[in-house]
Design a protein around this motif. Structure first.
Motif, PDB file in Angstrom:
ATOM      1  N   UNK A 142       0.824  -1.212   0.000  1.00 22.57           N
ATOM      2  CA  UNK A 142       0.000   0.000   0.000  1.00 22.57           C
ATOM      3  C   UNK A 142       0.858   1.263   0.000  1.00 22.57           C
ATOM      4  N   UNK A 143       2.141   1.135   0.375  1.00 24.17           N
ATOM      5  CA  UNK A 143       3.019   2.303   0.364  1.00 24.17           C
ATOM      6  C   UNK A 143       3.218   2.857  -1.048  1.00 24.17           C
ATOM      7  N   UNK A 144       2.972   2.042  -2.076  1.00 25.35           N
ATOM      8  CA  UNK A 144       3.068   2.566  -3.441  1.00 25.35           C
ATOM      9  C   UNK A 144       2.005   3.632  -3.708  1.00 25.35           C
ATOM     10  N   UNK A 145       1.014   3.720  -2.813  1.00 23.02           N
ATOM     11  CA  UNK A 145       0.014   4.791  -2.927  1.00 23.02           C
ATOM     12  C   UNK A 145       0.633   6.167  -2.721  1.00 23.02           C
ATOM     13  N   UNK A 146       1.846   6.215  -2.155  1.00 27.82           N
ATOM     14  CA  UNK A 146       2.526   7.500  -1.979  1.00 27.82           C
ATOM     15  C   UNK A 146       3.099   8.032  -3.291  1.00 27.82           C
ATOM     16  N   UNK A 147       3.269   7.167  -4.287  1.00 27.87           N
ATOM     17  CA  UNK A 147       4.033   7.551  -5.474  1.00 27.87           C
ATOM     18  C   UNK A 147       3.170   8.053  -6.633  1.00 27.87           C
ATOM     19  N   UNK A 148       2.353   7.187  -7.213  1.00 31.93           N
ATOM     20  CA  UNK A 148       1.609   7.584  -8.408  1.00 31.93           C
ATOM     21  C   UNK A 148       0.729   8.819  -8.175  1.00 31.93           C
ATOM     22  N   UNK A 149      -0.032   8.892  -7.073  1.00 29.89           N
ATOM     23  CA  UNK A 149      -0.847  10.101  -6.865  1.00 29.89           C
ATOM     24  C   UNK A 149      -0.012  11.385  -6.787  1.00 29.89           C
ATOM     25  N   UNK A 150       1.125  11.332  -6.094  1.00 28.14           N
ATOM     26  CA  UNK A 150       1.985  12.520  -6.053  1.00 28.14           C
ATOM     27  C   UNK A 150       2.512  12.823  -7.449  1.00 28.14           C
ATOM     28  N   UNK A 151       2.818  11.756  -8.211  1.00 27.80           N
ATOM     29  CA  UNK A 151       3.277  11.959  -9.578  1.00 27.80           C
ATOM     30  C   UNK A 151       2.254  12.671 -10.442  1.00 27.80           C
ATOM     31  N   UNK A 152       0.968  12.357 -10.243  1.00 27.28           N
ATOM     32  CA  UNK A 152      -0.067  13.048 -11.020  1.00 27.28           C
ATOM     33  C   UNK A 152      -0.167  14.518 -10.615  1.00 27.28           C
ATOM     34  N   UNK A 153       0.148  14.800  -9.361  1.00 28.77           N
ATOM     35  CA  UNK A 153       0.181  16.204  -8.930  1.00 28.77           C
ATOM     36  C   UNK A 153       1.322  16.943  -9.623  1.00 28.77           C
ATOM     37  N   UNK A 154       2.445  16.241  -9.836  1.00 28.92           N
ATOM     38  CA  UNK A 154       3.570  16.844 -10.561  1.00 28.92           C
ATOM     39  C   UNK A 154       3.165  17.151 -11.998  1.00 28.92           C
ATOM     40  N   UNK A 155       2.602  16.157 -12.697  1.00 26.77           N
ATOM     41  CA  UNK A 155       2.218  16.372 -14.090  1.00 26.77           C
ATOM     42  C   UNK A 155       1.100  17.404 -14.213  1.00 26.77           C
ATOM     43  N   UNK A 156       0.191  17.417 -13.227  1.00 22.12           N
ATOM     44  CA  UNK A 156      -0.876  18.412 -13.237  1.00 22.12           C
ATOM     45  C   UNK A 156      -0.327  19.820 -13.074  1.00 22.12           C
ATOM     46  N   UNK A 157       0.585  19.999 -12.119  1.00 25.84           N
ATOM     47  CA  UNK A 157       1.193  21.313 -11.901  1.00 25.84           C
ATOM     48  C   UNK A 157       2.025  21.725 -13.108  1.00 25.84           C
ATOM     49  N   UNK A 158       2.715  20.772 -13.723  1.00 23.88           N
ATOM     50  CA  UNK A 158       3.507  21.077 -14.912  1.00 23.88           C
ATOM     51  C   UNK A 158       2.623  21.549 -16.054  1.00 23.88           C
ATOM     52  N   UNK A 159       1.540  20.811 -16.309  1.00 22.95           N
ATOM     53  CA  UNK A 159       0.639  21.163 -17.413  1.00 22.95           C
ATOM     54  C   UNK A 159      -0.049  22.497 -17.156  1.00 22.95           C
ATOM     55  N   UNK A 160      -0.487  22.712 -15.919  1.00 26.87           N
ATOM     56  CA  UNK A 160      -1.153  23.979 -15.590  1.00 26.87           C
ATOM     57  C   UNK A 160      -0.165  25.133 -15.643  1.00 26.87           C
ATOM     58  N   UNK A 161       1.040  24.926 -15.120  1.00 25.88           N
ATOM     59  CA  UNK A 161       2.055  25.975 -15.160  1.00 25.88           C
ATOM     60  C   UNK A 161       2.418  26.359 -16.578  1.00 25.88           C
ATOM     61  N   UNK A 162       2.474  25.365 -17.477  1.00 28.96           N
ATOM     62  CA  UNK A 162       2.766  25.648 -18.885  1.00 28.96           C
ATOM     63  C   UNK A 162       1.617  26.416 -19.536  1.00 28.96           C
TER      64      UNK A 162
END
Length: 369
Positions: A305-325
């Motif tokens: 279940x610790x893998x739940x720390x990774x993909x969701x945070x990763x989507x926040x990275x891609x979301x912030x990147x896309x919005x920032x662009x």
């Protein structure tokens, strides 16, 4: 993570317990690579790192996929038992998202290893397979839940979002496929399909998220070992911001000339949606952090279940990147970089402990799930 470390061949009955939540490791590793490839700050070392991590994710997808197939072939009764389990069945959303994430990595990074043509072909193949599997999961899993004979003690859990999010991942990664399609009807069809999947996942996901939030308020925390799954709620939020802005930006390739205003409208929608949902995301991020700290104080032990720390945070990275662009806003772009540093720390921690758990055989025992 090495191929040897990931290969579950340490015991004759190892394959008995290769369940779909193992694919979360592929998702979490793949998002590290794709997020790095799209960060607003780029340099050669980061690119080499991203390619290397994508190769690890692709290898993990092949190894875990093979092990999962063998699980169904050699231990069919156990596989059916897991598929009927009300919690484990939710994680059948993980394999489609693993394929989509590795496919997106092939499109962004695979050319360095496979060449442009093969990388694009692999991207398209994994996108089609992941999208079909994800759409099936989004229907079949709720159907099985609705028609189950025993509804006693049923409670909304963060894992309920797992079969809901795959179409949203298809929407965001489908935006990366648009430039590879011929102009005209093919691009229009893909763009429309991506927006339809965006709507499917968003509406059902927000309904599910409401149920989860209500259960947390009325029912309290999930078991300590399941506390990391609260982060899954961020997956829908971050991925939807990513999809809305990538599709809004790429709409200009589809709507031109007299239809250019449509592209402008979709671009504006992506920005507005990203800002509004981003505020909600900050709330859920803070809440997930607080609940994780609370669980850590109650002796939170390591599990998949610790893998739940990774993909969701990763989507926040891609979301912030896309919005920032889309906004051309330095503060949001800086947020994407900061979130990526957090993602990298989480991935290194979870991946290291996963490899250690596989080597010691701990994660191959059902009691550790």
């Amino acid at each position: 993570m090495t191929v040897t470390a990931l290969t579950p061949a340490v015991h004759p009955r190892t394959f008995e317990h290769i369940t779909p939540n193992w694919f979360a490791a592929v998702m979490g590793t793949g998002i590290v690579a794709t997020a790095a490839a799209t960060l607003p700050v780029q340099f050669p070392t980061l690119h080499v790192f991203a390619v290397a991590v994508w190769v690890i994710a692709a290898t993990a997808l092949a190894v875990i996929g093979g092990a999962f197939a063998r699980h169904w072939i050699r231990h069919r009764d156990r596989a059916v038992e897991y598929a009927r389990h009300p919690v484990m069945v939710q994680f059948y959303g993980a394999p489609p998202m693993a394929m989509l994430t590795v496919g997106a990595g092939a499109g962004l990074l695979g050319a360095d290893v496979l060449g442009p043509t093969t990388a694009t072909t692999l991207f398209a193949g994994l996108w089609i397979a992941g999208t079909i599997a994800g759409l099936l999961t989004s229907v079949v899993v709720p159907y099985r839940m609705i028609t189950a004979s025993d509804h006693r003690d049923v409670a909304a859990l963060p894992a309920w979002l797992m079969p809901v999010v795959p179409p949203m991942v298809s929407a965001s990664t489908g935006a990366l496929l648009l430039p590879h399609l011929p102009e005209g009807q093919w691009r229009l069809a893909l763009l429309c399909a991506c927006y339809a999947m965006f709507g499917l996942s968003l509406i059902v996901g927000m309904i599910t998220l409401t149920l989860i939030y209500g259960h947390l308020l009325h029912g309290g925390l999930p078991p300590v070992d399941a506390a990391p799954t609260v982060w899954i709620t961020l997956g829908l939020i971050g991925q939807s911001i990513t999809a809305a802005n990538l599709l809004g930006t790429d709409a200009s390739m589809v709507f031109t000339g007299t239809q250019a205003s449509v592209a402008v409208g979709l671009h504006v929608f992506g920005i507005g949606y990203g800002l509004i949902m981003g505020g909600f995301g900050m709330l859920m991020f803070a809440l997930a952090t607080a609940l994780t700290v609370h669980a850590a104080r109650r002796n939170l032990g390591f599990s998949l279940t610790w893998w739940s720390f990774t993909f969701p945070i990763g989507t926040c990275v891609t979301g912030a990147t896309a919005l920032g662009h889309a906004l051309n806003f330095g503060a949001v772009q800086a947020l994407a970089v900061a979130l990526y540093v957090l993602l990298l720390a989480a991935w290194l921690t979870v991946a290291t402990r996963t490899v250690r758990g596989i080597r010691h055989g701990e994660l191959l025992h059902p009691d550790h799930r």
